[in-house]
Structure formats: C-alpha cells, structure tokens
Design a protein around this motif. Structure first.
Motif, PDB file in Angstrom:
ATOM      1  N   LEU A  66       0.748  -1.256  -0.090  1.00 29.32           N
ATOM      2  CA  LEU A  66      -0.041   0.120  -0.205  1.00 29.32           C
ATOM      3  C   LEU A  66       0.868   1.163  -0.062  1.00 29.32           C
ATOM      4  CD1 LEU A  66      -2.742   1.297   0.025  1.00 29.32           C
ATOM      5  CD2 LEU A  66      -2.590   1.031   2.854  1.00 29.32           C
ATOM      6  N   THR A  67       1.965   1.242   0.824  1.00 33.89           N
ATOM      7  CA  THR A  67       2.751   2.555   0.724  1.00 33.89           C
ATOM      8  C   THR A  67       3.381   2.543  -0.591  1.00 33.89           C
ATOM      9  OG1 THR A  67       3.356   2.048   3.106  1.00 33.89           O
ATOM     10  CG2 THR A  67       4.581   3.611   2.124  1.00 33.89           C
ATOM     11  N   ARG A  68       3.843   1.641  -1.261  1.00 33.83           N
ATOM     12  CA  ARG A  68       4.537   1.860  -2.391  1.00 33.83           C
ATOM     13  C   ARG A  68       3.511   2.393  -3.570  1.00 33.83           C
ATOM     14  NH1 ARG A  68       7.199  -3.272  -1.028  1.00 33.83           N
ATOM     15  NH2 ARG A  68       5.733  -4.403  -2.294  1.00 33.83           N
ATOM     16  N   LEU A  69       2.290   1.803  -3.591  1.00 37.04           N
ATOM     17  CA  LEU A  69       1.458   2.189  -4.438  1.00 37.04           C
ATOM     18  C   LEU A  69       1.009   3.641  -4.304  1.00 37.04           C
ATOM     19  CD1 LEU A  69      -0.920  -0.871  -4.738  1.00 37.04           C
ATOM     20  CD2 LEU A  69       0.619  -0.262  -6.369  1.00 37.04           C
ATOM     21  N   GLN A  70       0.734   4.022  -2.951  1.00 33.21           N
ATOM     22  CA  GLN A  70       0.658   5.604  -2.943  1.00 33.21           C
ATOM     23  C   GLN A  70       1.712   6.393  -3.159  1.00 33.21           C
ATOM     24  OE1 GLN A  70      -0.110   5.739   1.467  1.00 33.21           O
ATOM     25  NE2 GLN A  70      -2.315   4.964   1.183  1.00 33.21           N
ATOM     26  N   ILE A 106      -3.873   2.876 -10.947  1.00 35.06           N
ATOM     27  CA  ILE A 106      -3.025   2.802  -9.478  1.00 35.06           C
ATOM     28  C   ILE A 106      -4.241   2.928  -8.291  1.00 35.06           C
ATOM     29  CG2 ILE A 106      -1.624   4.229  -8.034  1.00 35.06           C
ATOM     30  CD1 ILE A 106       0.006   2.748 -10.017  1.00 35.06           C
ATOM     31  N   GLU A 107      -5.280   3.536  -8.458  1.00 31.75           N
ATOM     32  CA  GLU A 107      -6.167   3.821  -7.554  1.00 31.75           C
ATOM     33  C   GLU A 107      -6.978   2.578  -7.375  1.00 31.75           C
ATOM     34  OE1 GLU A 107      -6.872   6.366  -5.782  1.00 31.75           O
ATOM     35  OE2 GLU A 107      -5.490   7.926  -6.483  1.00 31.75           O
ATOM     36  N   GLN A 108      -7.121   1.901  -8.621  1.00 35.48           N
ATOM     37  CA  GLN A 108      -7.793   0.632  -8.384  1.00 35.48           C
ATOM     38  C   GLN A 108      -6.901  -0.513  -7.520  1.00 35.48           C
ATOM     39  OE1 GLN A 108      -8.694  -1.233 -12.294  1.00 35.48           O
ATOM     40  NE2 GLN A 108      -9.838  -2.698 -11.306  1.00 35.48           N
ATOM     41  N   LYS A 109      -5.782  -0.228  -7.639  1.00 38.24           N
ATOM     42  CA  LYS A 109      -4.798  -1.138  -6.939  1.00 38.24           C
ATOM     43  C   LYS A 109      -4.795  -0.827  -5.546  1.00 38.24           C
ATOM     44  CE  LYS A 109      -1.366  -2.294 -10.598  1.00 38.24           C
ATOM     45  NZ  LYS A 109      -0.111  -2.331 -11.177  1.00 38.24           N
ATOM     46  N   ILE A 110      -4.970   0.369  -5.141  1.00 32.89           N
ATOM     47  CA  ILE A 110      -4.976   0.751  -3.772  1.00 32.89           C
ATOM     48  C   ILE A 110      -6.099   0.272  -3.154  1.00 32.89           C
ATOM     49  CG2 ILE A 110      -5.001   2.807  -2.304  1.00 32.89           C
ATOM     50  CD1 ILE A 110      -3.187   4.412  -4.361  1.00 32.89           C
ATOM     51  N   ASP A 111      -7.269   0.413  -3.731  1.00 33.91           N
ATOM     52  CA  ASP A 111      -8.526  -0.102  -3.112  1.00 33.91           C
ATOM     53  C   ASP A 111      -8.528  -1.399  -2.817  1.00 33.91           C
ATOM     54  OD1 ASP A 111      -9.444   2.566  -3.369  1.00 33.91           O
ATOM     55  OD2 ASP A 111     -10.428   2.519  -5.230  1.00 33.91           O
ATOM     56  N   THR A 112      -8.062  -2.227  -3.880  1.00 37.23           N
ATOM     57  CA  THR A 112      -7.868  -3.608  -3.611  1.00 37.23           C
ATOM     58  C   THR A 112      -7.018  -3.974  -2.579  1.00 37.23           C
ATOM     59  OG1 THR A 112      -8.200  -3.854  -6.074  1.00 37.23           O
ATOM     60  CG2 THR A 112      -7.096  -5.881  -4.863  1.00 37.23           C
ATOM     61  N   VAL A 113      -6.197  -3.275  -2.257  1.00 42.22           N
ATOM     62  CA  VAL A 113      -4.860  -3.607  -1.074  1.00 42.22           C
ATOM     63  C   VAL A 113      -5.772  -3.344   0.219  1.00 42.22           C
ATOM     64  CG1 VAL A 113      -2.857  -3.041  -0.022  1.00 42.22           C
ATOM     65  CG2 VAL A 113      -3.163  -3.404  -2.498  1.00 42.22           C
ATOM     66  N   ARG A 114      -6.663  -2.209   0.218  1.00 41.52           N
ATOM     67  CA  ARG A 114      -7.251  -1.911   1.397  1.00 41.52           C
ATOM     68  C   ARG A 114      -8.255  -2.796   1.808  1.00 41.52           C
ATOM     69  NH1 ARG A 114      -7.569   4.550   0.453  1.00 41.52           N
ATOM     70  NH2 ARG A 114      -5.469   5.074   0.929  1.00 41.52           N
ATOM     71  N   LYS A 115      -8.866  -3.346   0.769  1.00 41.31           N
ATOM     72  CA  LYS A 115     -10.039  -4.571   1.175  1.00 41.31           C
ATOM     73  C   LYS A 115      -9.367  -5.702   1.446  1.00 41.31           C
ATOM     74  CE  LYS A 115     -13.297  -2.849  -2.529  1.00 41.31           C
ATOM     75  NZ  LYS A 115     -13.827  -3.306  -3.725  1.00 41.31           N
ATOM     76  N   ALA A 116      -8.200  -5.905   1.167  1.00 41.62           N
ATOM     77  CA  ALA A 116      -7.676  -7.148   1.561  1.00 41.62           C
ATOM     78  C   ALA A 116      -7.186  -6.903   3.174  1.00 41.62           C
ATOM     79  CB  ALA A 116      -6.526  -7.512   0.868  1.00 41.62           C
TER      80      ALA A 116
END
Length: 731
Positions: A322-326, A346-356
């Motif tokens: 999450l930190t690297r994506l941000q 990139i936004e989509q990847k961040i949402d996916t990580v947060r859900k996990a």
C-alpha cells in the motif's frame, strides 16, 4: 601651745573667693563663669612629719625608750667580758691513717670530698653528749655555770632543779662551744667562751682529751670473728635456698619459669581466640540456616518462564505494498493529468489492497505460556544441607576447644603459683648472695685492718693546746649602740604605725587631701564661742569667700553647714557666721537650725515675728539676725512635703532675707541633710581636728554630691598646734 598666726593664716587660708570656690555637683559640669577649686597639692614636708611626730610623741618616746632601757640594763648588770680559748687539731684523711674501715681497699686514694666528710664526722664526735658530759663533770658544773645552782639573774630567778642541772649545763655548754673546720684545710678549731680566761683554757684542753679518748673507743672494734661466723651462716642459708629452688622446679615441671609462663599464656590466648572465632562462626551459621529455611518455605517449586502472543501471518506484506502504491500515485499525479489512465489503474490497486487489509480483522491471535523448575529452591536446598553439616562440625570443635582451654588455664595457674614462690626464693637468694659476698670481703678487710691497727698511728694530730688572748671581748658598748639604734627605729615605726591607724584629721592639709576640697577657714581653740580676734578674722574671711562666690553672675546667698556628728561645733559656727553677716555686713540674715530641741535652746530667741513670712521666725538680740522658730517642722524639714514646695519656700525666703544660713541636723547622714543640700546654693562641710573621722567625712561629702548638692569646701575647727614655737624658727 600657739603657732604664729601670720605664718599659719598665710599658709592655710584659701585664695580669693573666685579662685577658692570648690563648689561642685555630681550631676552637672561647671557652667561658664564658675570658678574651679584650687586645692593645695603640696607634698609631705618636714613640717607635716614633725606635726605627726609631736602628735604621737608619747607613743614614739615609749617605743624608743623601751629597747634603750633594756639594752642599758643588760649592759650594766648581765653582760660580762668574755674570753675565747682556742685549740687546733689536724685530721689526716689519707688511706694509711684514716679512721674509716677501708684499709684493704684497692681503689684510688681518698678524694677531697670524702676527706671533708671525714673531717665533719670528727666535729660530730667533739659535740657528742658523752664528750660534753665528761668535760662538765671533770671541770665542775659549779665553776662553769654557777647560776644553775645559785639562781639566774643575780638570784632573781630560782635555781634549776637538781635532776635538770646537768641537761641545762649541757645546753649552755653547746651554746659556748664552737668546733669548726678552717677554710680550705683539714684543721679543726675548738673554741670555748667563758668570763674566766684560765677556766676557758682548761675546758678546751679537757674537751680535746675526752674527744681523743672517746674517738679511740669508737674505732676500737674487733670485727673479724663476728664477720667470719656471719660468712658461714650466710653460706648455709644460700645452699638451702638453692635446694628449695630446684625441688620446686621439679614439682611443677618447670625448666625456665619466664618462658614457660609466656608459652602457657600464649596457649590460653590462642585457644580463647579460636573459641571466639568458632563461636562467631557458629552464630553466623545458625542465623544463615534459619533464614534459608524461612525463605525455603515460601519459595514455589515451579516458576513462570515466558509468555508469547502474536496475530501475524506468513507473507503478510499488504502495508508495504500500500505504501509503494501511494508513492507511485503521487509521483504520477505530479507528472500527468488526472485523466491519465495509469492513475486510474493505481487507484484501483490501492482499493484492492485496502479491502484485503480490512478482511484480515477476522484472523485469530496465537498465545504461548512456558513454566520451568524454580532454580532458587534448588540453591536454598543445597545451602541448608551445607549449613547443617558445618553447624555440627563447629559444635564438635567448640567442645574440643573448651577442653583445651581448661587444660591451658590449669597449667597457667600452676605456673603462676610456682612463679610467686620462685620470685620469693630468688629474691631471698639474691639478698643472701649479696650479703655473703659483702661479708666475705669485709671479713678479709677486717683481718687486715686489725693487724694494721696495732702499728698504725692516730689520724688526729694536736697542733695547739688551749690558749686565749689576754684581752677579752666586751659587748656592752655594741649592745648600747644596738639599743639606741633599735630604739630609734622602733620609735619611727611606732609613729608610722600610729599615723597609719589614725583616721581623724589633725591638720587642714589632711582634710584637703582626703576630701579633695579646699579648707575655706580654720579655727583653733576648744571653746564654743568664736570671739577671739584670730577667730573673728578667720570668720570674716570665710564670710567674704561665701558672699563673693558667684555662679553665672548669681552670688551665693543660701548656705548649709553640714557635719558628721554634733561634736564638730557646727551650731556655734553657724551662729557666729550668721552674726558676722548681720553685724559685719549689715545683711538681713536668717539662721535655720535643724538640731534637736536641746541644741536649739542654745540660740536665744525673743517673741515671734509679726509679719506674714514664709517661715515662722523669732528676733534675736543681734540686729539684722532672725532665727527660725521651728525649722525641723517646716516644709524644709518635712520629708513628706514635696521638694518643689521646699524650693518655693527657699525662693520666698531668698526674697525676704539677704543671707540664709542653715545648720544641718545633728546627725550628718540624716535624709534632711540630703534634702536641704539639693536646694541650697552651696554646702560647707565642718570637720573638727582629732574628732571627725575621714571615712565618715568622705561618706558625707559623697552623700551630698549624690543628692545633687554643691560642696563649696570645708571648715576646720578645733585646730591644735603640736610643734613648740621655738621649733618653727628652723622650719
């Protein structure tokens, strides 16, 4: 006897009024215009010494004549011409002829100090009682001292009792006999003093003869047999003592008592020290064991080792992703427009990580707890076992040490008893050994001396037989001279002692020196009236001084005459002074007398005055002189009346009269004297020769000054002149 008036008045009367005023107060300093007192600071002169000598003439004459008469009587009746007979002898002090018991000595020759001792020992033999008694018996007691039999002082005193005559004669003989050693020599001079020359010579020869006979008896002492028997006796005692010492050592198993005592004491001390150390160690072991058992009871067998709690899973890297994506999104946002496709990805990847990451909240947490055996319990168990073993060992060691201590103390006690007996035996043996050695030497020396005494000549040689000069010694003239000298000295000492004991005044200068006040006037004679020409002259001068003295331009008008007692002629003086003011100065004068009723009756009074005055007064037979009718009961004499009223009354009297003369109470230390002294212009002390005591006069002066009054000076009454008129021609 009268002294020339012109010389005496010029030397004793004060200076002019302004210079002679001695007025002073204890609480104030002299004001401007006030004249200080001029005291005569004269030293003691020949005239003063002669006055004191003539005053104490009876005592001085008696003290001077006493030793003179005693010396004259002794010279006339009891002193006789004395003749001194002398005899000379020489004492030899070398080894061959000396009288000491050291003929066999192998040491050096006799020293000078030893020779001097030998000579002085001969003097003691000469003055011994045996020699003196034999001499008196041979010469005759009745010839030497007849006063012992007939009575002393020409028979004035009874004779000595018969049983005491010889003792008294021996005392007198020792007084007259002299035996001295000539300076820096070994010659002895024997002298005897007696009024009879031939008898003195005979007595000296007799003393020499009895001395030599007595000396031979002293030194004639055969000692060899006695010393030999003593040597044998000391030898037997010495052998018996040695046998006792050896037997005692064998009984107590002693080799060397000092070393054995030291070893036994060291052994006892070593055992005691070890016993103390073991006891201390046993107490420490017991305390440690009790503490270890107490702690062992509270220690658990198992203890907690560690606990672990964790909710982490393997390969969990969501936060890092999450930190690297941000970070990547922020970089692209700075470089591209918001519509850039990569930003949406990139936004989509961040949402996916947060859900996990949100789904991981349902994961379980894992716990791990571990318990192990308590190591403290094992340590305490081992310590308790070790301490119990050591405690038992220390107990056995203490028992053994007690046994050793008892044995060592018993041995030490035995050695102490043996040491006491051995010390006494060795002391006795040392004494016996020293005595044995000395007696052996003395026995051998005695044998040699007895052999030498048969052929040895005497060590005292007669140089001169008794002889006396033709002219004797006459002590009468020296005794008379000594009596005259002693009389003069004793007379001078008696006069000085009498002057030292005297506390009264006989001269005005003594009053000045003692009171530190000027003498304003002096009056001679023994009467109570001051009507002689010289007295009237001195009275006029005294009145002038009092009237001419001023303070800050204000002349003195109110005076008080104070005295220690009623014998100073204060009241006649006050009356005469008041008459001088009234008749000689034509001043309105008031005389106030605070004496008793008997004393006031001496003042003639007429009918009381008719004016409304400050004080009831009575007229007198002297013009311009009024007398206070009842002074002691007035405001001045009433101690309960305020001092302000007394001052007001004085001021009123000052306006009505020119001069006010107050005669103080009969007792000068009365409170009325202090009261009046503080409100009058000046006070005058009246002293009388041979009557007034200096301590009392000084106390009266200090009392007036402490009350705040001023003292103008003193008046000397009853002056006497002790020196004859013809003596004054030489002064």
């Amino acid at each position: 006897m009268n002294e020339p008036l012109d010389d005496r008045n010029q030397s004793s009367l004060p200076q002019p009024a302004q210079a002679a005023a001695g007025l002073s107060r204890a609480d104030e300093r002299p004001a401007s215009g006030w004249r200080g007192s001029i005291l005569r600071k004269e030293a003691f002169t020949l005239r003063d010494l002669l006055i004191v000598a003539f005053y104490h003439r009876r005592l001085i004459i008696f003290a001077a004549l006493l030793p003179m008469l005693v010396a004259a009587g002794a010279a006339l009746f009891f002193i006789k011409t004395q003749y001194t007979a002398d005899g000379l002898m020489m004492v030899l002090v070398n080894r061959e002829v000396s009288g000491n018991q050291s003929v066999a000595d192998t040491g050096p020759a006799v020293l000078s100090i030893e020779g001097l001792k030998s000579v002085h020992s001969e003097l003691e033999i000469i003055g011994s009682a045996g020699v003196i008694r034999s001499t008196i018996e041979k010469v005759g007691l009745e010839k030497l001292y007849p006063e012992i039999i007939t009575g002393r002082f020409e028979g004035l005193l009874p004779p000595v009792e018969p049983e005491l005559r010889m003792d008294r004669a021996m005392e007198l003989f020792r007084r007259d006999l002299r035996a001295n050693v000539e300076s820096d020599s070994n010659v002895v001079r024997i002298s005897y003093r007696h009024p009879d020359r031939e008898l003195a010579i005979k007595t000296v020869d007799t003393v020499i003869g009895f001395y030599r006979a007595h000396r031979r008896n002293i030194f004639d002492n055969p000692r060899a047999p006695f010393l030999t028997s003593e040597v044998v006796r000391f030898k037997q005692q010495l052998e018996a003592t040695d046998a006792d010492i050896q037997k005692l050592k064998a009984d107590y198993n002693v080799i060397e008592i000092e070393q054995d005592r030291v070893l036994a004491a060291n052994q006892v001390d070593n055992v005691v020290q070890r016993h103390r150390q073991v006891s201390e160690r046993q107490a420490a072991i017991t305390a440690q064991l009790e503490e270890a058992e107490r702690q062992m009871a509270g220690v658990p067998k198992q203890v907690f080792d560690f606990r672990q709690r964790s909710d982490a899973t393997a390969n969990d890297d969501d936060r890092n992703v999450l930190t690297r994506l941000q970070l990547e999104r922020d970089r692209l946002a700075l470089q591209y427009a918001p519509t850039y496709p990569a930003l949406a990805e990139i936004e989509q990847k961040i949402d996916t990580v947060r859900k996990a990451m949100r789904n991981k909240g349902d994961q379980k947490t894992f716990y791990t707890d571990r318990e192990v055996r308590n190591p403290a319990a094992s340590f305490l168990a081992n310590m308790i076992l070790s301490l119990k073993v050591e405690r038992d060992a220390l107990q056995n060691q203490l028992v053994e040490l007690d046994r050793q201590r008892i044995t060592a103390e018993k041995r030490l006690a035995e050695l102490r008893v043996a040491d006491g007996q051995l010390v006494e035996m060795h002391r006795r043996r040392d004494v016996l050994d020293d005595s044995y050695r000395q007696y052996v030497k003395r026995a051998e020396a005695a044998k040699i001396e007895e052999d030498a005494a048969q052929v040895r000549s005497s060590n005292v040689r007669l140089i001169q037989q008794g002889d006396a000069p033709i002219t004797g010694l006459d002590l009468r003239l020296p005794l008379l001279v000594a009596g005259v000298s002693g009389g003069l000295l004793l007379g001078a000492a008696a006069g000085a002692f009498g002057a030292w004991l005297r506390r009264t005044f006989i001269m005005p200068t003594e009053a000045e020196r003692s009171l530190e006040l000027p003498v304003l006037a002096e009056f001679g004679g023994a009467g109570t009236r001051f009507d002689r020409p010289d007295q009237r002259q001195a009275l006029a001068h005294f009145a002038s001084i009092m009237l001419d003295t001023a303070i800050d331009g204000r002349y003195l008008r109110v005076f008080q005459l104070a005295s220690v007692g009623d014998d100073e002629r204060k009241r006649p003086l006050a009356r005469a002074l008041a008459e001088e003011f009234a008749t000689g100065r034509q001043l309105r004068t008031l005389l106030i007398d605070f004496g008793g009723a008997r004393d006031r009756a001496l003042i003639p009074a007429t009918a009381p005055g008719t004016r409304d005055e400050a004080m009831p007064v009575a007229t007198s037979d002297v013009p311009q002189l009024w007398l206070a009718a009842d002074g002691p009961h007035s405001t001045l004499g009433n101690l309960r009346a305020p001092l302000v009223d007394a001052r007001r009354q004085i001021d009123q009297l000052r306006r009505e009269y020119d001069v006010i003369v107050i005669s103080g109470p009969a007792q000068g230390f009365s409170p009325i004297t202090q009261r009046v002294a503080s409100i009058v212009d000046a006070n005058v002390l009246v002293v009388r020769g041979e009557v007034t005591r200096s301590p009392a006069a000084i106390r009266l002066r200090d009392m007036i000054l402490e009350a705040g009054g001023g003292v103008l000076g003193t008046v000397f009454t009853g002056r006497k002149y002790y020196i004859p008129r013809w003596v004054y021609r030489w002064l």
